[in-house]
Motif scaffolding. Structure first.
Motif, short mmCIF file in Angstrom:
data_model
loop_
_atom_site.label_atom_id
_atom_site.label_comp_id
_atom_site.label_asym_id
_atom_site.label_seq_id
_atom_site.Cartn_x
_atom_site.Cartn_y
_atom_site.Cartn_z
N PRO A 181 -68.48 20.56 -27.30
CA PRO A 181 -70.14 20.03 -28.07
C PRO A 181 -69.72 21.86 -28.58
O PRO A 181 -70.19 21.43 -29.66
CB PRO A 181 -70.51 19.76 -27.65
CG PRO A 181 -70.01 19.29 -26.31
CD PRO A 181 -68.99 19.66 -25.78
N ALA A 182 -68.79 22.60 -27.80
CA ALA A 182 -69.53 24.10 -28.74
C ALA A 182 -68.38 24.17 -29.85
O ALA A 182 -68.67 24.07 -31.23
CB ALA A 182 -69.02 25.19 -28.18
N LEU A 183 -67.21 23.38 -29.77
CA LEU A 183 -66.18 23.30 -30.83
C LEU A 183 -66.54 22.01 -31.79
O LEU A 183 -66.31 23.05 -33.28
CB LEU A 183 -64.90 22.53 -30.27
CG LEU A 183 -63.58 23.40 -30.14
CD1 LEU A 183 -63.95 23.93 -28.38
CD2 LEU A 183 -62.61 23.18 -30.34
N ALA A 184 -67.75 21.25 -31.94
CA ALA A 184 -67.37 20.29 -33.03
C ALA A 184 -69.04 21.18 -33.26
O ALA A 184 -68.70 20.76 -34.60
CB ALA A 184 -68.29 19.30 -31.64
N VAL A 190 -67.71 14.27 -37.17
CA VAL A 190 -67.31 15.12 -36.03
C VAL A 190 -67.58 14.43 -34.96
O VAL A 190 -68.88 14.31 -34.47
CB VAL A 190 -67.85 16.83 -36.07
CG1 VAL A 190 -67.66 17.12 -34.45
CG2 VAL A 190 -67.51 17.65 -37.71
N PHE A 191 -66.50 13.84 -34.04
CA PHE A 191 -67.07 13.26 -32.59
C PHE A 191 -66.41 13.88 -31.50
O PHE A 191 -65.48 14.55 -31.70
CB PHE A 191 -67.37 11.47 -32.57
CG PHE A 191 -65.15 11.07 -32.91
CD1 PHE A 191 -64.89 11.05 -31.39
CD2 PHE A 191 -64.32 11.27 -33.77
CE1 PHE A 191 -63.62 10.53 -31.58
CE2 PHE A 191 -63.35 10.68 -33.78
CZ PHE A 191 -62.51 10.84 -32.51
N THR A 192 -67.25 14.48 -30.54
CA THR A 192 -66.06 13.80 -29.34
C THR A 192 -65.47 13.02 -28.46
O THR A 192 -66.95 11.53 -28.39
CB THR A 192 -66.62 15.55 -28.84
OG1 THR A 192 -68.47 14.91 -28.36
CG2 THR A 192 -67.77 16.94 -29.55
N TYR A 193 -64.75 13.13 -27.36
CA TYR A 193 -64.45 12.17 -26.67
C TYR A 193 -64.97 12.39 -25.31
O TYR A 193 -63.52 13.86 -25.55
CB TYR A 193 -63.68 11.69 -27.29
CG TYR A 193 -63.18 10.05 -26.41
CD1 TYR A 193 -63.59 9.20 -26.72
CD2 TYR A 193 -62.64 10.49 -25.25
CE1 TYR A 193 -63.18 7.64 -26.27
CE2 TYR A 193 -62.48 9.15 -24.17
CZ TYR A 193 -62.35 8.07 -25.21
OH TYR A 193 -62.82 7.00 -24.35
N ARG A 252 -55.09 8.40 -35.92
CA ARG A 252 -54.68 9.10 -37.79
C ARG A 252 -56.21 9.94 -37.85
O ARG A 252 -56.36 9.44 -39.07
CB ARG A 252 -54.13 8.08 -38.54
CG ARG A 252 -52.94 7.37 -37.53
CD ARG A 252 -52.26 6.06 -38.58
NE ARG A 252 -52.08 6.43 -40.23
CZ ARG A 252 -52.70 5.99 -41.18
NH1 ARG A 252 -53.83 5.22 -40.62
NH2 ARG A 252 -52.93 6.64 -42.41
N THR A 253 -56.92 10.43 -37.43
CA THR A 253 -57.89 11.64 -37.90
C THR A 253 -57.41 13.53 -37.51
O THR A 253 -56.88 13.45 -36.37
CB THR A 253 -59.33 11.30 -36.96
OG1 THR A 253 -59.00 11.77 -36.30
CG2 THR A 253 -59.56 10.14 -37.44
N ASP A 254 -57.91 14.38 -37.86
CA ASP A 254 -57.65 15.13 -37.37
C ASP A 254 -58.20 14.76 -36.37
O ASP A 254 -59.14 14.79 -35.96
CB ASP A 254 -58.49 16.98 -38.98
CG ASP A 254 -57.79 16.70 -39.77
OD1 ASP A 254 -56.21 16.14 -40.09
OD2 ASP A 254 -58.16 17.80 -40.55
N PHE A 255 -57.50 16.52 -35.41
CA PHE A 255 -58.05 16.50 -34.14
C PHE A 255 -58.25 18.01 -33.33
O PHE A 255 -57.17 18.70 -34.45
CB PHE A 255 -57.68 15.76 -33.22
CG PHE A 255 -58.03 14.82 -33.00
CD1 PHE A 255 -58.87 14.74 -32.19
CD2 PHE A 255 -58.12 13.65 -32.63
CE1 PHE A 255 -59.59 13.69 -30.89
CE2 PHE A 255 -58.73 12.13 -32.73
CZ PHE A 255 -60.10 12.47 -31.10
N THR A 273 -63.28 12.88 -41.32
CA THR A 273 -63.23 12.14 -39.73
C THR A 273 -62.24 13.26 -38.96
O THR A 273 -61.31 13.65 -39.00
CB THR A 273 -63.18 11.13 -39.28
OG1 THR A 273 -64.07 10.70 -39.46
CG2 THR A 273 -63.66 10.78 -37.49
N VAL A 274 -63.19 14.64 -37.58
CA VAL A 274 -62.59 15.09 -36.87
C VAL A 274 -63.23 14.62 -35.69
O VAL A 274 -64.55 14.98 -35.15
CB VAL A 274 -62.58 16.58 -37.02
CG1 VAL A 274 -61.60 17.81 -36.51
CG2 VAL A 274 -62.14 16.77 -38.73
N GLY A 275 -62.22 14.47 -35.12
CA GLY A 275 -62.47 14.59 -33.40
C GLY A 275 -62.56 15.14 -33.09
O GLY A 275 -61.32 16.62 -32.94
N VAL A 276 -62.95 15.83 -31.75
CA VAL A 276 -62.81 16.96 -30.98
C VAL A 276 -62.12 16.47 -28.66
O VAL A 276 -62.81 15.51 -28.37
CB VAL A 276 -63.77 17.98 -30.32
CG1 VAL A 276 -63.62 19.19 -29.50
CG2 VAL A 276 -63.96 18.16 -31.64
#
Lengths: 356, 258
Positions: B77-80, B92-95, B65-68, B48-51
């Motif tokens: 949303p553009a990075l994601a 991939v999720f954005t918050y 404890r994930t890549d971010f 999982t990668v968060g943005v």
């Protein structure tokens, strides 16, 4: 591989592919839209990614996200579009990520025009966006050199973990010339072997890719880490070419890109007329061949240094700084899409020499 | 007998052991937890990668404890899109908050949704700019007092609040859009279900999933945590109705035939 005749914009697209730059995000803008039109067909053949974004703001930020993967990512655009990407470029630099931005420059400011210009020199070489950062800037003067420098740009971006800009102009993009490519697509490093990309944290500690440092000590540390990279670039990456710089040269021309080719014609013609003029052509605009210019300019035979540009005078400031007041630094430029003719450059040189 | 002890509640493994910086009564912590539990339950922490956005939750990367990745304001949303397109094996999720997503990031969210990016967006709507100190957001309620609408939001000048779930559900491509709230336990459980469903959709390769979570901001609303929960229920839900706005999945190819 045999030479083939190719339009600059298409050759740039193919060069990126051969360099393993298989991930392309872009928004259409004249005079470089052919790059995207070429790559939308080419990238699927090699398992690449093509995304047409909703704006250049989004393009820059898609590159930010994509660059975090450790893979080779790039975009092409032209001046107004590059302005919109400055936000992301600043963040990408701050986060120490590799990405290649190719600017096929057109006349500005504002919407300007669509014809070739070199008026984005300041933006490209002095930072462009906010904060203490630089781009490594490469300036091709032929289609073949555009191919070579686009491929080099990916290597340098990954070497320094910093955005690299290829600063062409509308002429380089639109012109057709014979070019040669490497036989095969470059094998690029597996991101799983790198210690920085966001590949998912399976079997390792999580990685945070960011440019935010609320602690001033930490932010200063990051800024000096960037500064160290730019120092290293100055030591290791300066590239330039001399053309007919001889012991009897009276005027040293400094010119890059399309303009430098016209200066070569000027030099050839003046040579026949018995006036010796030489050219130092910067290939890297940042790092700028400052020491090399100084060394040539200070030679006794040089009466003046002339910066010739398709702008109202931008690179001349760096030339002036390099020469340190020891010799007169002159400027000649046209802009707005007007490319100076050899005749007008010649006339200006004769004027400097008091022959006109 | 110690062996017989049954653990019924623990810190999600996807959380770091760090105390958050959120104000007392803020519901960001609950929403973070729902995501962390989801990641744990699906066993996807390692891919999982968060943005992260810009706003109160900018430091979310310290708590997971994930890549971010840390995005510029509104551009998550553009990075994601960028990282998911080049590494489709990742989740991939954005918050994002409402200033980030519904104001400066309106272009990026609409187009990511419309392209059907295979990402999950958790949109936290608390009707105000929190981090900058309580200014009017595009989601601020009519008449709501903020530091830049001291007499209350004047709809004759600022227009009505933007309903993002409704707006995005007019697009054909997104797979799943739901609005939930976390102002009481019943709604927290529903919110968890929605977030799990959004991630599940992404894991199945479905296109664009979006969960809007109504959230409180006691500090900038000038209310106690209890009052804030009541204010949300009494004022926000009438304008921002809870429920599923879209739960359809069009496969690319099938869609082309219709």
């Amino acid at each position: 591989m045999a030479k083939i005749l190719m339009k600059g914009n298409e050759a740039i697209g193919e060069a990126a592919v051969r360099a393993g730059g298989l991930h392309y995000f872009a928004y259409p803008i004249t005079p470089q839209s052919e790059v995207g039109e070429y790559l939308v067909k080419r990238l699927p053949e090699v398992g690449g990614v093509f995304v047409q974004a909703e704006s250049e703001v989004a393009v820059g930020n898609m590159l930010f996200g994509a660059a975090a993967s450790g893979k080779r990512v790039f975009t092409t655009s032209s001046s107004p579009g590059i302005s919109l990407m400055q936000e992301a470029i600043s963040y990408i630099a701050g986060a120490h990520l590799p990405a290649v931005f190719i600017n096929i420059v057109r006349g500005g400011p504002g919407l300007g025009g669509i014809l070739p210009a070199q008026s984005d020199y300041f933006q490209a070489t002095k930072g462009g966006g906010h904060g203490d950062y630089r781009l490594l800037v490469l300036a091709p003067s032929t289609v073949q050199e555009a191919v070579d420098l686009v491929m080099l740009a990916f290597d340098l971006a990954h070497k320094y973990l910093n955005p690299v800009m290829v600063l062409g102009d509308g002429m380089i993009g639109q012109m057709m010339e014979a070019v040669e490519f490497p036989e095969s697509i470059k094998e690029t490093d597996d991101p799983m072997t790198m210690d920085w990309p966001a590949t998912g944290c399976e079997g390792r500690d999580p990685r945070i890719i960011k440019s935010l440092y609320l602690d001033p000590q930490a932010l200063e540390k990051n800024s000096f880490a960037l500064a160290d990279k730019y120092k290293k670039m100055k030591e290791e990456e300066v590239r330039y070419e001399l053309y007919k710089v001889k012991d009897d040269c009276q005027v040293l021309l400094i010119s890059y890109g399309t303009m430098a080719r016209i200066c070569q014609t000027v030099i050839d013609e003046m040579e026949e007329e018995g006036v010796s003029v030489g050219l130092l052509r910067p290939i890297t605009l940042f790092p700028f061949p400052e020491n090399e210019i100084r060394e040539q300019a200070w030679k006794e035979n040089i009466r003046a240094v002339l910066s010739v540009e398709m702008s109202t005078g931008q690179m001349v400031e760096d030339v002036d700084k390099a020469v340190q007041g020891r010799k007169p630094v002159e400027f000649y430029g046209r802009t707005g899409g007007i490319v100076p003719s050899p005749e007008e450059v010649k006339d200006y040189i004769l004027k400097i020499l008091g022959k006109k | 007998m110690p062996e017989a002890k049954l653990k019924i509640f623990e810190r999600p493994k996807s959380f770091t052991d760090v105390v958050t910086h959120y104000c007392p009564g803020c519901t960001h912590g609950i929403i973070h937890r729902l995501i962390a539990e989801t990641i744990d339950e699906y066993g996807i922490r390692g891919k999982t990668v968060g943005v992260a956005p810009v706003g109160c939750s900018v430091l979310i990367y310290n708590y997971f404890r994930t890549d971010f990745l840390e995005a510029p304001h509104g551009r998550a949303p553009a990075l994601a899109t960028g990282i998911k397109r080049v590494s489709p094996e990742l989740i991939v999720f954005t918050y994002q908050g409402d200033g980030d997503l519904a104001s400066i990031g309106m272009g990026e969210i609409v187009h990511a949704a419309n392209r059907g990016e295979k990402i999950t967006v958790v949109f936290v709507n608390n009707a105000i700019y929190g981090m900058t100190g309580g200014q009017m957001a595009p989601t601020t309620m009519p008449g709501q007092v903020t530091t830049t609408s001291p007499m209350g939001r004047d709809v004759s000048q600022a227009g009505y609040p933007i309903r993002m779930s409704e707006l995005l559900s007019t697009l054909r491509t997104p797979a799943y859009i739901e609005r939930v709230s976390v102002h009481n336990p019943h709604n927290v459980i529903r919110a968890k279900k929605a977030i799990k469903k959004a991630f599940k959709n992404q894991m199945e390769g479905k296109r664009f999933t979006f969960v809007e979570v109504l959230s409180t901001c006691p500090t900038n609303w000038g209310l106690t945590p209890d009052e804030a929960q009541n204010w949300l229920e009494d004022n926000m839900i009438a304008f921002y109705p809870l429920g599923v706005f879209k739960d359809t999945y069009y496969d690319n190819d099938e869609e082309g035939q219709k």
